[in-house]
Enzyme design. Structure first.
Site, PDB file in Angstrom:
ATOM      1  N   ASP A 254      41.362  40.750  28.531  1.00  0.00           N
ATOM      2  CA  ASP A 254      39.962  40.291  28.097  1.00  0.00           C
ATOM      3  C   ASP A 254      39.387  40.324  27.607  1.00  0.00           C
ATOM      4  OD1 ASP A 254      37.969  39.370  29.626  1.00  0.00           O
ATOM      5  OD2 ASP A 254      37.205  40.898  30.483  1.00  0.00           O
TER       6      ASP A 254
ATOM      7  N   HIS B 129      26.590  37.757  25.012  1.00  0.00           N
ATOM      8  CA  HIS B 129      26.620  38.402  26.603  1.00  0.00           C
ATOM      9  C   HIS B 129      26.757  40.064  24.806  1.00  0.00           C
ATOM     10  CE1 HIS B 129      28.295  40.663  29.186  1.00  0.00           C
ATOM     11  NE2 HIS B 129      29.283  41.160  27.916  1.00  0.00           N
TER      12      HIS B 129
ATOM     13  N   GLU C  77      31.603  38.750  35.980  1.00  0.00           N
ATOM     14  CA  GLU C  77      31.104  38.099  34.666  1.00  0.00           C
ATOM     15  C   GLU C  77      31.697  36.797  34.230  1.00  0.00           C
ATOM     16  OE1 GLU C  77      32.616  41.110  32.565  1.00  0.00           O
ATOM     17  OE2 GLU C  77      31.575  42.665  32.006  1.00  0.00           O
TER      18      GLU C  77
ATOM     19  N   GLU D  75      33.788  33.859  32.994  1.00  0.00           N
ATOM     20  CA  GLU D  75      34.366  34.139  31.922  1.00  0.00           C
ATOM     21  C   GLU D  75      35.513  32.871  31.931  1.00  0.00           C
ATOM     22  OE1 GLU D  75      36.448  37.265  30.548  1.00  0.00           O
ATOM     23  OE2 GLU D  75      34.773  38.631  31.258  1.00  0.00           O
TER      24      GLU D  75
ATOM     25  N   ASP E 156      35.731  38.447  36.093  1.00  0.00           N
ATOM     26  CA  ASP E 156      35.623  39.919  35.578  1.00  0.00           C
ATOM     27  C   ASP E 156      35.166  40.918  36.157  1.00  0.00           C
ATOM     28  OD1 ASP E 156      36.601  41.968  34.365  1.00  0.00           O
ATOM     29  OD2 ASP E 156      35.471  41.943  32.721  1.00  0.00           O
TER      30      ASP E 156
ATOM     31  N   ARG F 168      29.462  48.572  37.454  1.00  0.00           N
ATOM     32  CA  ARG F 168      28.891  49.241  35.902  1.00  0.00           C
ATOM     33  C   ARG F 168      28.575  50.661  36.067  1.00  0.00           C
ATOM     34  NH1 ARG F 168      30.318  44.477  33.121  1.00  0.00           N
ATOM     35  NH2 ARG F 168      28.980  42.885  33.631  1.00  0.00           N
TER      36      ARG F 168
ATOM     37  N   GLN G 238      32.576  51.848  35.585  1.00  0.00           N
ATOM     38  CA  GLN G 238      32.639  51.736  34.186  1.00  0.00           C
ATOM     39  C   GLN G 238      31.701  53.092  32.883  1.00  0.00           C
ATOM     40  OE1 GLN G 238      31.022  47.474  33.000  1.00  0.00           O
ATOM     41  NE2 GLN G 238      32.030  47.467  31.179  1.00  0.00           N
TER      42      GLN G 238
ATOM     43  N   LYS H 298      36.958  47.845  36.461  1.00  0.00           N
ATOM     44  CA  LYS H 298      37.084  46.858  36.443  1.00  0.00           C
ATOM     45  C   LYS H 298      38.728  46.068  36.966  1.00  0.00           C
ATOM     46  CE  LYS H 298      34.191  45.388  32.536  1.00  0.00           C
ATOM     47  NZ  LYS H 298      33.245  44.241  32.395  1.00  0.00           N
TER      48      LYS H 298
ATOM     49  N   THR I 280      40.377  40.902  39.979  1.00  0.00           N
ATOM     50  CA  THR I 280      40.283  39.860  38.885  1.00  0.00           C
ATOM     51  C   THR I 280      40.602  38.324  39.405  1.00  0.00           C
ATOM     52  OG1 THR I 280      40.890  41.141  36.659  1.00  0.00           O
ATOM     53  CG2 THR I 280      40.584  39.030  36.536  1.00  0.00           C
TER      54      THR I 280
ATOM     55  N   GLU J 173      22.719  40.828  32.269  1.00  0.00           N
ATOM     56  CA  GLU J 173      21.870  40.929  31.574  1.00  0.00           C
ATOM     57  C   GLU J 173      21.111  40.182  32.699  1.00  0.00           C
ATOM     58  OE1 GLU J 173      24.828  38.597  28.401  1.00  0.00           O
ATOM     59  OE2 GLU J 173      25.893  38.754  30.619  1.00  0.00           O
TER      60      GLU J 173
HETATM   61 CA    CA Z   1      34.732  41.455  31.295  1.00  0.00          CA
END
Ligand code: CA
Length: 440
Positions: free
Chosen positions: A134, A141, A206, A208, A240, A244, A247, A260, A264, A381
């Site tokens: 990834d 971002h 996420e 992507e 993904d 948080r 992480q 993570k 996925t 975000e």
């Molecule tokens: Ca990612």
């Protein structure tokens, strides 16, 4: 990337509903691995609201002898062997399928029997994924997330020189629809230096783009940037999922791990590089003062035509919205042009040290966010790391995902003079943690 008769916007198909289909007109022809009531998994191609069964096609005697091996390769339960073919052979399949599905084809009545209604099919992961990497190429971002930790210096000095990535885990990659079991882990406690343990309080998505790799370079042999684009079989959508708080606690100093790799999600259709030829465009110019890419990442043709003008969006459906029959709400929309590196640069960089890529390898681009707030590709975000809850049209609020929430990614390409093509969906619904008793 070559344009040919398969991209002609006037091309029509005999398949009912395929013409002007918002996602799968005859100009798209994305590949998939599917099964139906027979439970036999095999390769297929989406056309309108149907999947053309490639295994049945290979057996039906409707394909010329010289094209049969390619159709048979794509008909296998998983597309890895097809991905490994040379780009000219992959292009040949598109030409064969486009011809067969074009209005007026003499074998229409025999081929009609090879169509499986999409709503009767189960769509699988298109290929075994040997490795999943990834990237972090969404510059907006990277800026927004970086600003949360380093307000005056959001981008670290390496960002504009090197395509940043982490090595994800392929065992937990699943096709759209697989549930997201709410991850449990060591959670960062705000401001603290010790964690606590339990279900993530900061579960996020996420937005992507997925990149499917043909592979084939030997260990020790880099793929040069001017050959990198042909190593890309096609594109899809990728979520993904990210915890948080897990992480934040675990990432220093070696990078993402359990925050993570609990799941996925990818969309099941591989929209081929050939289908996307009309939507390639110049990589947006770098800001003044940004470094030029190093020579191994710089190719004139890639800079002129290597970016992908693809719109992607993320939608949310909460349990309350579902109960009241409300449609999912669009949370954000962004574009493949919001990436700082082209897909070919990611391939060239990944192999630049001699790392061997294999057929079916999966890249994520990294979260793709637009420059403004309507383009935030994650809740991190959107809510400024949980400080500003989002109010939904239903009146509910969210800082991060809650059990029962469904996240849906969609994507499409459109350009005047060409048929619009879509990518299908990457969906997932959050389920409560499996073993609550372990948490006591
Ligand atoms: Ca990612």
């Amino acid at each position: 990337m070559m344009l040919d008769h398969t991209h002609d916007a006037h091309l029509r198909s005999w398949v009912k509903g395929a013409d002007d289909h918002p996602e799968f007109p005859i100009q798209n022809l994305p590949l998939c691995s599917f099964s139906d009531a027979s439970c036999v998994r095999r390769g297929g191609v989406a056309i309108g609201d149907y999947i053309l069964d490639l295994q049945a096609l290979a057996e039906a005697g409707l394909v010329d002898r010289e094209d049969l091996p390619i159709v048979a390769t794509a008909a296998q339960p998983k597309l890895n062997d097809f991905f490994a073919l040379a780009s000219a052979q992959r292009r040949q399949l598109r030409s064969v399928l486009s011809g067969l599905l074009t209005a007026g084809h003499p074998a229409k009545h025999q081929a009609e029997r090879l169509l499986v209604p999409m709503d009767q099919a189960t769509l699988h992961l298109p290929a075994d994924v040997p490795d999943y990497t990834d990237f972090f190429a969404g510059i907006h971002h990277a800026m927004t997330a970086g600003r949360m930790f380093r307000p005056d210096n959001p981008l670290l000095p390496n960002y504009k020189h090197v395509p940043i990535a982490y090595h994800g885990r392929s065992s937990s990659v699943r096709a759209s629809g697989h549930p997201v079991v709410h991850p449990v882990g060591q959670r960062a406690v705000h401001g603290g230096t010790t964690p606590d343990y339990g279900p993530s309080r900061r579960l996020d998505y996420e937005l992507e783009i997925a990149i499917w790799i043909s592979g084939g370079n030997q260990l020790g042999e880099p793929i040069p940037i001017d050959r990198a684009a042909e190593q890309i079989v096609g594109f899809g959508l990728l979520n993904d999922w990210s915890a948080r708080d897990v992480q934040a606690w675990e990432t220093q100093p070696l990078g993402p791990f359990l925050g993570k790799n609990f799941l996925t999600t990818v969309s099941p259709f591989v929209v081929t590089s050939e289908a996307l030829a009309p939507f390639r465009c110049a990589q947006p110019a770098r800001a003044e003062g940004d470094p030029r890419p190093l020579p191994y990442l710089l190719d004139e043709e890639d800079q002129a035509n290597g970016a992908l003008d693809m719109t992607i969006e993320v939608l949310l459906l909460t349990p309350a919205m579902r109960e009241h029959g409300r449609p999912p709400v669009v949370l954000a929309r962004s574009s493949g042009l919001d990436l700082y590196w082209t897909p070919a640069q990611m391939v060239a960089h990944h192999s630049s040290n001699g790392c061997d890529l294999r057929a079916g390898d999966l890249f994520g681009t990294g979260t793709v966010s637009g420059p403004g707030p309507e383009g935030h590709g994650s809740l991190l975000e959107m809510t400024s790391a949980g400080k500003n809850p989002v109010t939904l049209p239903s009146g509910e609020t969210r800082t991060f995902l809650e059990d029962g929430d469904e996240v849906i990614l969609r994507g499409w390409c459109e350009r005047e003079g060409y048929a619009r093509i879509g990518f299908g969906e990457a969906r997932g619904t959050v389920l409560a943690p499996l073993s609550k008793e372990l948490l006591a």
